[in-house]
Design a protein around this motif. Structure first.
Motif, PDB file in Angstrom:
ATOM      1  N   GLU A 175      16.608   2.641  85.418  1.00  0.00           N
ATOM      2  CA  GLU A 175      16.101   3.089  86.895  1.00  0.00           C
ATOM      3  C   GLU A 175      14.998   3.689  86.350  1.00  0.00           C
ATOM      4  O   GLU A 175      14.351   4.296  86.670  1.00  0.00           O
ATOM      5  N   LEU A 176      14.503   4.177  84.707  1.00  0.00           N
ATOM      6  CA  LEU A 176      13.248   5.236  84.684  1.00  0.00           C
ATOM      7  C   LEU A 176      12.056   3.695  84.600  1.00  0.00           C
ATOM      8  O   LEU A 176      11.446   4.254  84.381  1.00  0.00           O
ATOM      9  N   ALA A 177      12.549   2.785  84.620  1.00  0.00           N
ATOM     10  CA  ALA A 177      11.332   2.087  84.669  1.00  0.00           C
ATOM     11  C   ALA A 177      10.090   2.300  85.303  1.00  0.00           C
ATOM     12  O   ALA A 177       9.149   2.073  85.248  1.00  0.00           O
ATOM     13  N   VAL A 178      10.195   3.569  87.102  1.00  0.00           N
ATOM     14  CA  VAL A 178       9.393   3.281  87.542  1.00  0.00           C
ATOM     15  C   VAL A 178       8.506   4.162  87.330  1.00  0.00           C
ATOM     16  O   VAL A 178       7.156   4.258  87.514  1.00  0.00           O
ATOM     17  N   PRO A 179       9.015   6.094  87.219  1.00  0.00           N
ATOM     18  CA  PRO A 179       7.744   6.515  86.011  1.00  0.00           C
ATOM     19  C   PRO A 179       7.883   6.089  85.260  1.00  0.00           C
ATOM     20  O   PRO A 179       6.764   6.722  85.252  1.00  0.00           O
ATOM     21  N   LEU A 180       8.073   5.368  83.933  1.00  0.00           N
ATOM     22  CA  LEU A 180       7.608   4.879  82.943  1.00  0.00           C
ATOM     23  C   LEU A 180       6.382   3.857  83.232  1.00  0.00           C
ATOM     24  O   LEU A 180       5.867   3.732  82.589  1.00  0.00           O
ATOM     25  N   LYS A 234       2.668  12.527  91.986  1.00  0.00           N
ATOM     26  CA  LYS A 234       2.851  13.618  93.584  1.00  0.00           C
ATOM     27  C   LYS A 234       3.345  11.730  94.464  1.00  0.00           C
ATOM     28  O   LYS A 234       4.111  12.351  95.181  1.00  0.00           O
ATOM     29  N   ASP A 235       2.601  11.095  94.471  1.00  0.00           N
ATOM     30  CA  ASP A 235       2.490   9.873  95.295  1.00  0.00           C
ATOM     31  C   ASP A 235       3.293   8.634  95.605  1.00  0.00           C
ATOM     32  O   ASP A 235       3.409   8.182  95.949  1.00  0.00           O
ATOM     33  N   GLN A 236       3.843   8.899  93.860  1.00  0.00           N
ATOM     34  CA  GLN A 236       5.251   8.456  93.897  1.00  0.00           C
ATOM     35  C   GLN A 236       7.054   8.767  93.951  1.00  0.00           C
ATOM     36  O   GLN A 236       7.743   9.299  93.531  1.00  0.00           O
ATOM     37  N   GLY A 237       6.679  10.288  94.562  1.00  0.00           N
ATOM     38  CA  GLY A 237       7.318  11.597  94.864  1.00  0.00           C
ATOM     39  C   GLY A 237       8.192  11.912  93.633  1.00  0.00           C
ATOM     40  O   GLY A 237       9.555  12.665  94.345  1.00  0.00           O
ATOM     41  N   ALA A 238       7.863  11.900  92.448  1.00  0.00           N
ATOM     42  CA  ALA A 238       7.940  12.729  91.243  1.00  0.00           C
ATOM     43  C   ALA A 238       8.033  14.170  91.830  1.00  0.00           C
ATOM     44  O   ALA A 238       7.020  14.859  92.163  1.00  0.00           O
ATOM     45  N   LYS A 239       9.613  14.612  91.595  1.00  0.00           N
ATOM     46  CA  LYS A 239       8.968  16.510  91.919  1.00  0.00           C
ATOM     47  C   LYS A 239      10.100  17.099  90.610  1.00  0.00           C
ATOM     48  O   LYS A 239      10.091  16.095  89.619  1.00  0.00           O
ATOM     49  N   GLY A 240       9.435  17.907  90.601  1.00  0.00           N
ATOM     50  CA  GLY A 240       9.627  19.195  89.423  1.00  0.00           C
ATOM     51  C   GLY A 240       8.480  18.882  88.064  1.00  0.00           C
ATOM     52  O   GLY A 240       8.880  18.816  87.288  1.00  0.00           O
ATOM     53  N   VAL A 241       7.557  18.336  88.243  1.00  0.00           N
ATOM     54  CA  VAL A 241       6.746  18.137  86.859  1.00  0.00           C
ATOM     55  C   VAL A 241       5.977  18.942  86.591  1.00  0.00           C
ATOM     56  O   VAL A 241       5.271  20.331  87.535  1.00  0.00           O
ATOM     57  N   ARG A 242       5.996  19.706  85.227  1.00  0.00           N
ATOM     58  CA  ARG A 242       6.071  20.535  84.748  1.00  0.00           C
ATOM     59  C   ARG A 242       4.993  20.315  84.161  1.00  0.00           C
ATOM     60  O   ARG A 242       4.581  19.411  83.536  1.00  0.00           O
ATOM     61  N   THR A 257       7.649  15.195  83.063  1.00  0.00           N
ATOM     62  CA  THR A 257       8.594  14.685  84.267  1.00  0.00           C
ATOM     63  C   THR A 257      10.229  14.646  84.403  1.00  0.00           C
ATOM     64  O   THR A 257      10.345  14.064  85.354  1.00  0.00           O
ATOM     65  N   GLY A 258      10.618  14.505  83.906  1.00  0.00           N
ATOM     66  CA  GLY A 258      12.104  15.039  82.939  1.00  0.00           C
ATOM     67  C   GLY A 258      12.538  14.317  81.621  1.00  0.00           C
ATOM     68  O   GLY A 258      12.999  14.488  80.725  1.00  0.00           O
ATOM     69  N   ASP A 259      12.436  12.776  82.563  1.00  0.00           N
ATOM     70  CA  ASP A 259      12.764  11.706  81.517  1.00  0.00           C
ATOM     71  C   ASP A 259      11.731  11.029  80.541  1.00  0.00           C
ATOM     72  O   ASP A 259      11.663  11.088  79.769  1.00  0.00           O
TER      73      ASP A 259
END
Length: 132
Positions: free
Chosen positions: A18-23, A76-84, A98-100
């Motif tokens: 599931e984490l493949a897309v953000p990584l 942001k373009d990938q829809g990531a939310k809550g990025v610090r 990004t959380g994960d």
């Protein structure tokens, strides 16, 4: 490809499920912005704060800032939310959570000083014996 890690980018992407897309987004963005010495570290089970840590270098303050801003835009373009984000004002060391996936973008001197890869890539099986 500038990526080095305990595996290839493909193995991290496949293993992450599931984490493949953000990584994958993080690694692709860093590559596209010409970040240097990209290291992806699987920290699953080593810390509850993230599953992957990515460390990369920029050549200068300006390059570190550009790499970080590009990554933020791609997330942001990938829809990531809550990025610090921390450190974008000085651009010596920018941390993007990004959380994960936690990303550290350093100037080379700062990266050498903190040496995060050595700390996080230590084999947990290697134990230090205390002599009392």
């Amino acid at each position: 490809m500038a990526l080095t890690s305990s595996g290839t980018a493909a193995s991290h992407v496949e293993a992450a499920g599931e984490l493949a897309v953000p990584l994958a987004v993080v690694l692709d963005s860093l590559e596209d912005s010409k970040a240097e010495d990209i290291v992806a570290i699987d920290v699953t089970g080593k810390t509850p704060i993230a599953d992957h840590m990515v460390v990369a270098s920029g050549r200068s303050h300006r390059h570190v800032g550009a790499v970080a801003e590009r990554l933020l835009r791609d997330l942001k373009d990938q829809g990531a939310k809550g990025v610090r984000v921390e450190g974008l004002a000085s651009c010596d060391w920018v941390l993007i959570d990004t959380g994960d996936v936690v990303v550290h973008v350093f100037r080379p001197e700062v990266r050498t000083f903190y040496n995060l890869e050595k700390m996080w890539q230590m084999d947990s099986a290697a134990q230090v014996e205390l002599v009392v």
